[in-house]
Design a protein around this motif. Sequence first.
Motif, short mmCIF file in Angstrom:
data_model
loop_
_atom_site.label_atom_id
_atom_site.label_comp_id
_atom_site.label_asym_id
_atom_site.label_seq_id
_atom_site.Cartn_x
_atom_site.Cartn_y
_atom_site.Cartn_z
N LYS A 79 28.90 39.63 27.02
CA LYS A 79 27.52 39.39 27.47
C LYS A 79 27.45 39.37 28.99
CE LYS A 79 25.70 35.27 27.18
NZ LYS A 79 25.13 34.02 26.64
N ASP A 80 28.41 38.72 29.63
CA ASP A 80 28.45 38.66 31.09
C ASP A 80 29.53 39.60 31.62
OD1 ASP A 80 26.45 36.62 31.61
OD2 ASP A 80 27.81 35.23 30.62
N GLY A 81 29.73 40.72 30.91
CA GLY A 81 30.81 41.63 31.27
C GLY A 81 30.72 42.16 32.68
N LYS A 82 29.52 42.53 33.13
CA LYS A 82 29.37 43.10 34.48
C LYS A 82 29.75 42.07 35.54
CE LYS A 82 25.78 46.46 33.30
NZ LYS A 82 24.38 46.90 33.53
N THR A 83 29.26 40.83 35.34
CA THR A 83 29.58 39.79 36.32
C THR A 83 31.08 39.50 36.33
OG1 THR A 83 27.41 38.78 36.00
CG2 THR A 83 29.11 37.41 37.01
#
Length: 542
Positions: A79-83
């Motif tokens: 879900k927060d892969g980019k961050t």
Amino acid sequence: MEIITIVLLLLVAVIVSGIASRIVPLPLPRPLFQIALGAAIGLVANWRVELDPEIFFLLFLPPLLFLDGWRIPREELFKDGKTVLELALGLVIFTVLGMGLFIHWMIPSMPLAVAFALAAVISPTDPIAVSAIAQRVPIPKRMMHILEGESLLNDASGLVCLRFAVAAALTGAFSIQTAALNFLWVAIGGIAVGVGVTWAVARTKNWVSRQYGEDGGAQVLISLLIPFGSYLVAEHLHCSGILAAVAAGITMGFVETRGEVAAATRIRRTGIWDTIQFTANGIIFVLLGEQLPAILAGATNTVRLTGHHEPWWLAIYVVAINLGLAALRFLWVWLSFRLTLFRSGEWRKQPNWRVVAAMSFAGVRGAITLAGVLTLPLAMADGSAFPARDLAIFLAMGVIIVSLFVATVGLPLLLHGLTMPQEGSQLAQEDKARVIAAQAAIAAVEKAEHAMADGKDDADIYVAAAARIMDSYRLRIESREGDAPERKSRRHIERIEIELRLAALKAERTAIFRLVRKRELGSEVARKLVRELDLLETRYAG
């Protein structure tokens, strides 16, 4: 004999540090107690632990990284892969370049390649130390998930950068094109090895279990060997053993969703892995403390490597490096948040400075930094001493200790009253899963009851037994459906029932132990009964 004594003493020190962290009222994380206890041992004992860097790396890192990958919430990671990727990959490279140049500028006597190696080992963060702090000051779940995901990947990326920096220091040459191609092979190969080894081992052991039955002890041992096997195979192929261990852990999490391991084996395996994690992390910090007296005693000689004579210059360097790390991390996190807001169309909105500062303070260094810096070679290819090795170890240890203290003091102040963005509730998902599971259980009980009672004269007994079991599942379904006030009332009743059940289980256990003390019950039967009660209490207390 001396080695065995040292190992036992280290294990005792880990136990004592855990007790001390609970007794002392100060809100200090367990790693600081372990470092202090190790330093005390180093002052009074006349022995020193000297591990070969490669052996130290092999013993401690594969199981710790494997377990982190296994247990990390994969949904939150994606879900927060980019961050997470921005922090784990971009921030690591940014830190290695920035701090490597800064350290070489500040300490010209340290070769540039060694400065980059030091920057690489201090770039990964340690979630274990942050978790220890979070026991006293709760960290918002989403922030903790991001920190866990970051630490899982930046361990690998930081140590891969260390590998290239050490190679440059040993050979005196560095090619960006060669390093980039080598990095791709090291990274992709390591990930492929970790996934392949874990998948192959899991398929094989599951086939053997289905054909010949499951051996719980063998299942636990296999889970312990997978990270070491993945690491060794990857290193043999000149890939990243670190990435292989991480990939093996993540793959293990996916493999385990098939549910082919017996419940008793999972309970036993969880306890063993918890012990390994506690022990390995504890020993690393105790070893850090144990080596501090000798390193401090050699501070006079170490500081001469920097061109100074006063040992307090080393403290200045440690503080300066920590300030540099904090500044780079704050800048990167702020830019990352700004980029996230820009993507979401809120480009005019400014990031919450307290959230950015909290993420920066949470960048605590720990076990991976220590393990990495201790793997610096002892000698160059020509047999001469590796340049500035003692200085790099001293500075890395100083960064670990200072970052722990700063996080201990700073995080509570920043997190007090901090409101994070609202997270979606998982209660609806939990209720839906429990209802579906209960419905499947009712259907299975009905099918089994018909099969067992078919053609038997006492079929009514099977019907009555099945009815009692199905009633408990129907009650679960009712408690998860209906209007919100009704569900709230039913959950309140459930909580009361759970407290009563826990009280009853404790009374049962006390009665069983009393019978054992009176020699009215055998120990073998008592162990079986107590285990059943423990499993039930774990179910209700969880």
